[in-house]
Write a protein that holds these residues in place. Structure first.
Motif, short mmCIF file in Angstrom:
data_model
loop_
_atom_site.label_atom_id
_atom_site.label_comp_id
_atom_site.label_asym_id
_atom_site.label_seq_id
_atom_site.Cartn_x
_atom_site.Cartn_y
_atom_site.Cartn_z
N ASN A 72 0.82 -1.21 0.00
CA ASN A 72 0.00 0.00 0.00
C ASN A 72 0.86 1.26 0.00
O ASN A 72 0.52 2.24 -0.67
N GLY A 73 1.94 1.25 0.75
CA GLY A 73 2.84 2.40 0.78
C GLY A 73 3.47 2.66 -0.58
O GLY A 73 3.55 3.80 -1.04
N VAL A 74 3.90 1.60 -1.24
CA VAL A 74 4.50 1.74 -2.56
C VAL A 74 3.48 2.24 -3.57
O VAL A 74 3.76 3.15 -4.36
N ILE A 75 2.28 1.67 -3.55
CA ILE A 75 1.24 2.08 -4.49
C ILE A 75 0.90 3.56 -4.31
O ILE A 75 0.82 4.32 -5.28
N ALA A 76 0.72 3.99 -3.06
CA ALA A 76 0.38 5.40 -2.80
C ALA A 76 1.52 6.33 -3.20
O ALA A 76 1.28 7.40 -3.80
N GLU A 77 2.75 5.94 -2.92
CA GLU A 77 3.90 6.79 -3.22
C GLU A 77 4.14 6.87 -4.73
O GLU A 77 4.52 7.92 -5.25
N VAL A 78 3.92 5.79 -5.45
CA VAL A 78 4.09 5.81 -6.91
C VAL A 78 3.05 6.73 -7.53
O VAL A 78 3.35 7.46 -8.48
N LYS A 79 1.83 6.72 -6.99
CA LYS A 79 0.78 7.61 -7.50
C LYS A 79 1.14 9.08 -7.30
O LYS A 79 0.83 9.92 -8.13
N SER A 80 1.78 9.40 -6.18
CA SER A 80 2.08 10.81 -5.89
C SER A 80 3.46 11.25 -6.36
O SER A 80 3.63 12.40 -6.76
N GLU A 81 4.46 10.38 -6.36
CA GLU A 81 5.83 10.78 -6.67
C GLU A 81 6.38 10.16 -7.95
O GLU A 81 7.49 10.47 -8.35
N GLY A 82 5.67 9.23 -8.54
CA GLY A 82 6.18 8.57 -9.73
C GLY A 82 7.02 7.35 -9.37
O GLY A 82 6.90 6.79 -8.29
N LEU A 83 7.87 6.95 -10.29
CA LEU A 83 8.65 5.72 -10.11
C LEU A 83 9.59 5.77 -8.91
O LEU A 83 9.94 4.72 -8.36
N PHE A 84 10.01 6.95 -8.48
CA PHE A 84 10.86 7.06 -7.30
C PHE A 84 10.13 6.53 -6.06
O PHE A 84 10.76 6.07 -5.11
N GLY A 85 8.81 6.54 -6.10
CA GLY A 85 8.02 6.04 -4.98
C GLY A 85 8.19 4.56 -4.72
O GLY A 85 7.88 4.07 -3.64
N ILE A 86 8.69 3.82 -5.72
CA ILE A 86 8.95 2.39 -5.52
C ILE A 86 9.95 2.20 -4.39
O ILE A 86 9.84 1.28 -3.58
N MET A 87 10.95 3.07 -4.33
CA MET A 87 12.00 2.94 -3.31
C MET A 87 11.58 3.52 -1.96
O MET A 87 12.02 3.04 -0.92
N THR A 88 10.77 4.56 -1.96
CA THR A 88 10.47 5.26 -0.71
C THR A 88 9.14 4.88 -0.07
O THR A 88 8.97 5.01 1.13
N GLY A 89 8.19 4.39 -0.85
CA GLY A 89 6.84 4.15 -0.35
C GLY A 89 6.77 3.12 0.77
O GLY A 89 6.13 3.34 1.79
N GLY A 90 7.43 1.99 0.56
CA GLY A 90 7.40 0.94 1.59
C GLY A 90 8.07 1.37 2.88
O GLY A 90 7.61 1.05 3.97
N LEU A 91 9.16 2.13 2.73
CA LEU A 91 9.86 2.61 3.94
C LEU A 91 9.02 3.60 4.72
O LEU A 91 8.95 3.53 5.94
N LYS A 92 8.38 4.53 4.01
CA LYS A 92 7.53 5.51 4.70
C LYS A 92 6.35 4.84 5.40
O LYS A 92 5.98 5.22 6.50
N ALA A 93 5.77 3.84 4.74
CA ALA A 93 4.57 3.21 5.29
C ALA A 93 4.86 2.34 6.50
O ALA A 93 4.00 2.16 7.36
N THR A 94 6.06 1.79 6.60
CA THR A 94 6.34 0.83 7.67
C THR A 94 7.38 1.31 8.68
O THR A 94 7.71 0.57 9.60
N ALA A 95 7.87 2.52 8.52
CA ALA A 95 8.95 3.01 9.40
C ALA A 95 8.56 3.01 10.87
O ALA A 95 9.36 2.62 11.73
N GLY A 96 7.35 3.40 11.19
CA GLY A 96 6.92 3.44 12.59
C GLY A 96 6.90 2.05 13.22
O GLY A 96 7.37 1.85 14.33
N GLY A 97 6.36 1.08 12.51
CA GLY A 97 6.30 -0.28 13.03
C GLY A 97 7.67 -0.91 13.19
O GLY A 97 7.95 -1.59 14.18
N ILE A 98 8.55 -0.67 12.21
CA ILE A 98 9.90 -1.21 12.30
C ILE A 98 10.66 -0.57 13.46
O ILE A 98 11.34 -1.26 14.22
N SER A 99 10.52 0.74 13.62
CA SER A 99 11.19 1.43 14.72
C SER A 99 10.70 0.93 16.07
O SER A 99 11.49 0.72 17.00
N ALA A 100 9.40 0.73 16.19
CA ALA A 100 8.84 0.21 17.44
C ALA A 100 9.35 -1.20 17.73
O ALA A 100 9.69 -1.52 18.88
N ALA A 101 9.43 -2.04 16.71
CA ALA A 101 9.93 -3.41 16.90
C ALA A 101 11.37 -3.40 17.39
O ALA A 101 11.75 -4.17 18.28
#
Length: 118
Positions: A72-101
Protein backbone atom coordinates in the motif's frame (compact mmCIF):
# COMPACT_ATOMS: atom_id res chain seq x y z
CA UNK A 1 -18.64 -9.13 16.11
CA UNK A 2 -15.47 -7.30 15.00
CA UNK A 3 -13.42 -9.19 17.57
CA UNK A 4 -14.75 -12.53 16.39
CA UNK A 5 -13.93 -11.74 12.74
CA UNK A 6 -10.44 -10.57 13.69
CA UNK A 7 -9.88 -13.67 15.81
CA UNK A 8 -11.02 -16.06 13.09
CA UNK A 9 -8.95 -14.48 10.29
CA UNK A 10 -5.86 -13.80 12.42
CA UNK A 11 -6.10 -17.24 13.98
CA UNK A 12 -6.47 -18.81 10.54
CA UNK A 13 -3.28 -17.10 9.38
CA UNK A 14 -1.49 -18.39 12.48
CA UNK A 15 -2.85 -21.90 11.90
CA UNK A 16 -1.44 -21.87 8.36
CA UNK A 17 1.93 -20.78 9.75
CA UNK A 18 1.88 -23.52 12.39
CA UNK A 19 0.98 -26.16 9.81
CA UNK A 20 3.89 -24.99 7.64
CA UNK A 21 6.22 -25.24 10.65
CA UNK A 22 5.01 -28.70 11.63
CA UNK A 23 4.62 -30.33 8.22
CA UNK A 24 7.52 -28.86 6.22
CA UNK A 25 11.21 -28.28 6.75
CA UNK A 26 10.76 -24.52 6.36
CA UNK A 27 12.31 -22.40 9.10
CA UNK A 28 10.30 -19.71 10.85
CA UNK A 29 12.30 -17.01 9.05
CA UNK A 30 11.43 -18.46 5.66
CA UNK A 31 7.78 -18.72 6.59
CA UNK A 32 7.81 -15.06 7.63
CA UNK A 33 9.28 -14.09 4.26
CA UNK A 34 6.70 -16.21 2.44
CA UNK A 35 3.90 -14.54 4.41
CA UNK A 36 5.27 -11.02 3.82
CA UNK A 37 5.64 -11.57 0.08
CA UNK A 38 2.21 -13.20 -0.07
CA UNK A 39 0.65 -10.19 1.68
CA UNK A 40 2.28 -7.79 -0.78
CA UNK A 41 1.32 -9.95 -3.76
CA UNK A 42 -2.31 -10.32 -2.66
CA UNK A 43 -2.48 -6.55 -2.08
CA UNK A 44 -1.13 -5.87 -5.57
CA UNK A 45 -3.81 -8.17 -7.00
CA UNK A 46 -6.50 -6.39 -4.96
CA UNK A 47 -7.44 -9.57 -3.10
CA UNK A 48 -6.21 -8.66 0.39
CA UNK A 49 -8.09 -5.34 0.78
CA UNK A 50 -11.50 -7.03 1.16
CA UNK A 51 -9.98 -9.33 3.81
CA UNK A 52 -8.68 -6.26 5.69
CA UNK A 53 -12.09 -4.59 5.46
CA UNK A 54 -13.75 -7.74 6.81
CA UNK A 55 -11.30 -8.66 9.58
CA UNK A 56 -9.58 -5.37 10.47
CA UNK A 57 -6.67 -6.03 12.83
CA UNK A 58 -7.05 -9.77 12.30
CA UNK A 59 -5.66 -9.21 8.81
CA UNK A 60 -3.27 -6.31 9.40
CA UNK A 61 -1.48 -7.40 12.57
CA UNK A 62 -0.08 -10.78 11.41
CA UNK A 63 2.98 -10.78 9.15
CA UNK A 64 0.77 -10.79 6.05
CA UNK A 65 -0.25 -7.30 7.15
CA UNK A 66 3.38 -6.16 6.91
CA UNK A 67 3.43 -7.11 3.22
CA UNK A 68 0.07 -5.38 2.86
CA UNK A 69 1.46 -2.19 4.42
CA UNK A 70 4.56 -2.29 2.21
CA UNK A 71 2.50 -2.72 -0.95
CA UNK A 72 0.00 0.00 0.00
CA UNK A 73 2.84 2.40 0.78
CA UNK A 74 4.50 1.74 -2.56
CA UNK A 75 1.24 2.08 -4.49
CA UNK A 76 0.38 5.40 -2.80
CA UNK A 77 3.90 6.79 -3.22
CA UNK A 78 4.09 5.81 -6.91
CA UNK A 79 0.78 7.61 -7.50
CA UNK A 80 2.08 10.81 -5.89
CA UNK A 81 5.83 10.78 -6.67
CA UNK A 82 6.18 8.57 -9.73
CA UNK A 83 8.65 5.72 -10.11
CA UNK A 84 10.86 7.06 -7.30
CA UNK A 85 8.02 6.04 -4.98
CA UNK A 86 8.95 2.39 -5.52
CA UNK A 87 12.00 2.94 -3.31
CA UNK A 88 10.47 5.26 -0.71
CA UNK A 89 6.84 4.15 -0.35
CA UNK A 90 7.40 0.94 1.59
CA UNK A 91 9.86 2.61 3.94
CA UNK A 92 7.53 5.51 4.70
CA UNK A 93 4.57 3.21 5.29
CA UNK A 94 6.34 0.83 7.67
CA UNK A 95 8.95 3.01 9.40
CA UNK A 96 6.92 3.44 12.59
CA UNK A 97 6.30 -0.28 13.03
CA UNK A 98 9.90 -1.21 12.30
CA UNK A 99 11.19 1.43 14.72
CA UNK A 100 8.84 0.21 17.44
CA UNK A 101 9.93 -3.41 16.90
CA UNK A 102 13.59 -2.44 17.24
CA UNK A 103 12.98 -0.30 20.34
CA UNK A 104 10.83 -2.89 22.14
CA UNK A 105 13.20 -5.69 21.16
CA UNK A 106 16.08 -3.73 22.68
CA UNK A 107 14.09 -3.08 25.87
CA UNK A 108 13.17 -6.76 26.13
CA UNK A 109 16.86 -7.68 25.80
CA UNK A 110 17.76 -5.22 28.58
CA UNK A 111 15.27 -6.75 31.03
CA UNK A 112 15.89 -10.41 30.21
CA UNK A 113 18.83 -12.74 30.00
CA UNK A 114 19.07 -13.53 26.28
CA UNK A 115 21.05 -16.60 25.28
CA UNK A 116 21.89 -18.06 21.93
CA UNK A 117 20.49 -21.46 20.98
CA UNK A 118 23.91 -23.08 20.56
Amino acid sequence: MEYIKAFIVGGGICVIGQILLDRTKLTSGRIMVIFSVTGAFLTALGVYQPVVEFAGAGATVPILGFGYSLANGVIAEVKSEGLFGIMTGGLKATAGGISAAIAFGYLAALFSNPKSKG
